[in-house]
Design a protein around this motif. Structure first.
Motif, PDB file in Angstrom:
ATOM      1  N   ILE A 146       0.849  -1.176   0.000  1.00 25.33           N
ATOM      2  CA  ILE A 146       0.000   0.000   0.000  1.00 25.33           C
ATOM      3  C   ILE A 146       0.886   1.228   0.000  1.00 25.33           C
ATOM      4  N   ASN A 147       0.710   2.068  -1.010  1.00 29.59           N
ATOM      5  CA  ASN A 147       1.481   3.298  -1.079  1.00 29.59           C
ATOM      6  C   ASN A 147       0.718   4.391  -0.326  1.00 29.59           C
ATOM      7  N   ASP A 148       0.549   5.541  -0.930  1.00 25.88           N
ATOM      8  CA  ASP A 148      -0.138   6.624  -0.246  1.00 25.88           C
ATOM      9  C   ASP A 148      -1.637   6.362  -0.173  1.00 25.88           C
ATOM     10  N   MET A 149      -2.262   6.888   0.872  1.00 26.86           N
ATOM     11  CA  MET A 149      -3.703   6.797   1.070  1.00 26.86           C
ATOM     12  C   MET A 149      -4.231   8.193   1.374  1.00 26.86           C
ATOM     13  N   GLY A 150      -5.461   8.446   0.979  1.00 33.00           N
ATOM     14  CA  GLY A 150      -6.015   9.771   1.180  1.00 33.00           C
ATOM     15  C   GLY A 150      -7.520   9.771   1.292  1.00 33.00           C
ATOM     16  N   TRP A 151      -8.043  10.940   1.611  1.00 35.82           N
ATOM     17  CA  TRP A 151      -9.478  11.160   1.738  1.00 35.82           C
ATOM     18  C   TRP A 151      -9.920  12.324   0.865  1.00 35.82           C
ATOM     19  N   TYR A 152     -11.095  12.173   0.253  1.00 35.30           N
ATOM     20  CA  TYR A 152     -11.709  13.176  -0.596  1.00 35.30           C
ATOM     21  C   TYR A 152     -13.181  13.282  -0.231  1.00 35.30           C
ATOM     22  N   ARG A 153     -13.832  14.336  -0.689  1.00 37.82           N
ATOM     23  CA  ARG A 153     -15.264  14.454  -0.494  1.00 37.82           C
ATOM     24  C   ARG A 153     -15.890  15.132  -1.698  1.00 37.82           C
ATOM     25  N   GLN A 154     -17.185  14.907  -1.872  1.00 40.69           N
ATOM     26  CA  GLN A 154     -17.915  15.486  -2.983  1.00 40.69           C
ATOM     27  C   GLN A 154     -19.329  15.830  -2.536  1.00 40.69           C
ATOM     28  N   ALA A 155     -19.663  17.109  -2.622  1.00 41.11           N
ATOM     29  CA  ALA A 155     -21.000  17.582  -2.327  1.00 41.11           C
ATOM     30  C   ALA A 155     -21.810  17.615  -3.615  1.00 41.11           C
ATOM     31  N   PRO A 156     -23.142  17.577  -3.524  1.00 37.88           N
ATOM     32  CA  PRO A 156     -23.964  17.605  -4.735  1.00 37.88           C
ATOM     33  C   PRO A 156     -23.659  18.812  -5.610  1.00 37.88           C
ATOM     34  N   GLY A 157     -23.453  18.568  -6.901  1.00 39.57           N
ATOM     35  CA  GLY A 157     -23.170  19.630  -7.844  1.00 39.57           C
ATOM     36  C   GLY A 157     -21.766  20.179  -7.778  1.00 39.57           C
ATOM     37  N   GLU A 158     -20.906  19.583  -6.965  1.00 33.34           N
ATOM     38  CA  GLU A 158     -19.548  20.071  -6.796  1.00 33.34           C
ATOM     39  C   GLU A 158     -18.542  19.045  -7.289  1.00 33.34           C
ATOM     40  N   GLN A 159     -17.331  19.513  -7.567  1.00 29.57           N
ATOM     41  CA  GLN A 159     -16.247  18.614  -7.921  1.00 29.57           C
ATOM     42  C   GLN A 159     -15.738  17.892  -6.685  1.00 29.57           C
ATOM     43  N   ARG A 160     -15.126  16.743  -6.912  1.00 25.07           N
ATOM     44  CA  ARG A 160     -14.519  16.023  -5.807  1.00 25.07           C
ATOM     45  C   ARG A 160     -13.343  16.827  -5.260  1.00 25.07           C
ATOM     46  N   GLU A 161     -13.300  16.968  -3.948  1.00 21.35           N
ATOM     47  CA  GLU A 161     -12.350  17.833  -3.272  1.00 21.35           C
ATOM     48  C   GLU A 161     -11.345  17.006  -2.484  1.00 21.35           C
ATOM     49  N   PHE A 162     -10.080  17.329  -2.657  1.00 21.86           N
ATOM     50  CA  PHE A 162      -9.037  16.698  -1.862  1.00 21.86           C
ATOM     51  C   PHE A 162      -9.088  17.187  -0.424  1.00 21.86           C
ATOM     52  N   LEU A 163      -8.916  16.266   0.523  1.00 25.17           N
ATOM     53  CA  LEU A 163      -8.944  16.615   1.939  1.00 25.17           C
ATOM     54  C   LEU A 163      -7.613  16.350   2.638  1.00 25.17           C
ATOM     55  N   ALA A 164      -7.115  15.131   2.523  1.00 21.96           N
ATOM     56  CA  ALA A 164      -5.934  14.751   3.290  1.00 21.96           C
ATOM     57  C   ALA A 164      -5.209  13.605   2.606  1.00 21.96           C
ATOM     58  N   LEU A 165      -3.901  13.603   2.727  1.00 24.13           N
ATOM     59  CA  LEU A 165      -3.055  12.569   2.144  1.00 24.13           C
ATOM     60  C   LEU A 165      -2.045  12.096   3.171  1.00 24.13           C
ATOM     61  N   LEU A 166      -1.857  10.786   3.243  1.00 28.67           N
ATOM     62  CA  LEU A 166      -0.832  10.172   4.082  1.00 28.67           C
ATOM     63  C   LEU A 166       0.047   9.316   3.189  1.00 28.67           C
ATOM     64  N   ALA A 167       1.274   9.755   2.978  1.00 27.27           N
ATOM     65  CA  ALA A 167       2.207   9.027   2.138  1.00 27.27           C
ATOM     66  C   ALA A 167       2.782   7.834   2.889  1.00 27.27           C
ATOM     67  N   SER A 168       3.320   6.891   2.128  1.00 28.28           N
ATOM     68  CA  SER A 168       3.868   5.682   2.740  1.00 28.28           C
ATOM     69  C   SER A 168       5.024   5.988   3.677  1.00 28.28           C
ATOM     70  N   GLY A 169       5.747   7.086   3.416  1.00 27.74           N
ATOM     71  CA  GLY A 169       6.833   7.484   4.282  1.00 27.74           C
ATOM     72  C   GLY A 169       6.400   8.175   5.556  1.00 27.74           C
ATOM     73  N   GLY A 170       5.111   8.464   5.688  1.00 25.08           N
ATOM     74  CA  GLY A 170       4.587   9.059   6.901  1.00 25.08           C
ATOM     75  C   GLY A 170       4.244  10.530   6.814  1.00 25.08           C
ATOM     76  N   SER A 171       4.611  11.197   5.733  1.00 25.88           N
ATOM     77  CA  SER A 171       4.287  12.610   5.600  1.00 25.88           C
ATOM     78  C   SER A 171       2.802  12.796   5.322  1.00 25.88           C
ATOM     79  N   THR A 172       2.260  13.927   5.740  1.00 32.64           N
ATOM     80  CA  THR A 172       0.846  14.231   5.558  1.00 32.64           C
ATOM     81  C   THR A 172       0.673  15.556   4.841  1.00 32.64           C
ATOM     82  N   ASN A 173      -0.479  15.703   4.209  1.00 31.32           N
ATOM     83  CA  ASN A 173      -0.836  16.925   3.523  1.00 31.32           C
ATOM     84  C   ASN A 173      -2.333  17.133   3.683  1.00 31.32           C
ATOM     85  N   TYR A 174      -2.750  18.366   4.010  1.00 34.97           N
ATOM     86  CA  TYR A 174      -4.151  18.674   4.252  1.00 34.97           C
ATOM     87  C   TYR A 174      -4.600  19.852   3.410  1.00 34.97           C
TER      88      TYR A 174
END
Length: 121
Positions: free
Chosen positions: A31-59
């Motif tokens: 398993i490499n990087d894992m992340g979370w996204y969300r999508q509201a009605p009528g909206e584009q899918r939005e990036f929320l958070a990323l956890l890379a395999s090395g442990g770094s995060t991005n929000y």
């Protein structure tokens, strides 16, 4: 055969908290990087958070300081702890993971089925 299974969505009041879980299963080499996204009605899918395999995060700026991404490698599970929820957080939440299915092969992007999060005023 390879899938991501989510849980933890639901209805909460503004200011409340939820923890979403997503577990990867199947014949996975790594398993490499894992992340979370969300999508509201009528909206584009939005990036929320990323956890890379090395442990770094991005929000995303919209959730920084309120949401926390983490993982349990033994369970192949990624979590999204959501605090201080707002009505504008209402959306379908999706987990994503880049998975290596064969040695020396490419990684593939997989998505969970999505789980509804509704935050009431």
């Amino acid at each position: 055969q390879v899938q991501l299974a989510e849980s933890g969505g639901g209805l909460v009041q503004a200011g409340g908290s939820l923890r979403l879980s997503c577990t990867a299963s199947g014949r996975i080499v790594r398993i490499n990087d894992m992340g979370w996204y969300r999508q509201a009605p009528g909206e584009q899918r939005e990036f929320l958070a990323l956890l890379a395999s090395g442990g770094s995060t991005n929000y995303a700026d919209s959730v920084k300081g309120r949401f926390t991404i983490s993982r349990d490698n033994a369970k192949n599970t990624v979590y999204l702890q959501m605090n201080s929820l707002k009505p504008e957080d209402t959306a379908v939440y999706y987990c994503n993971a880049h998975l290596l299915l064969a040695s020396f092969g490419p990684t593939y992007s997989y998505w969970g089925q999505g789980t509804q999060v509704t935050v009431s005023s």
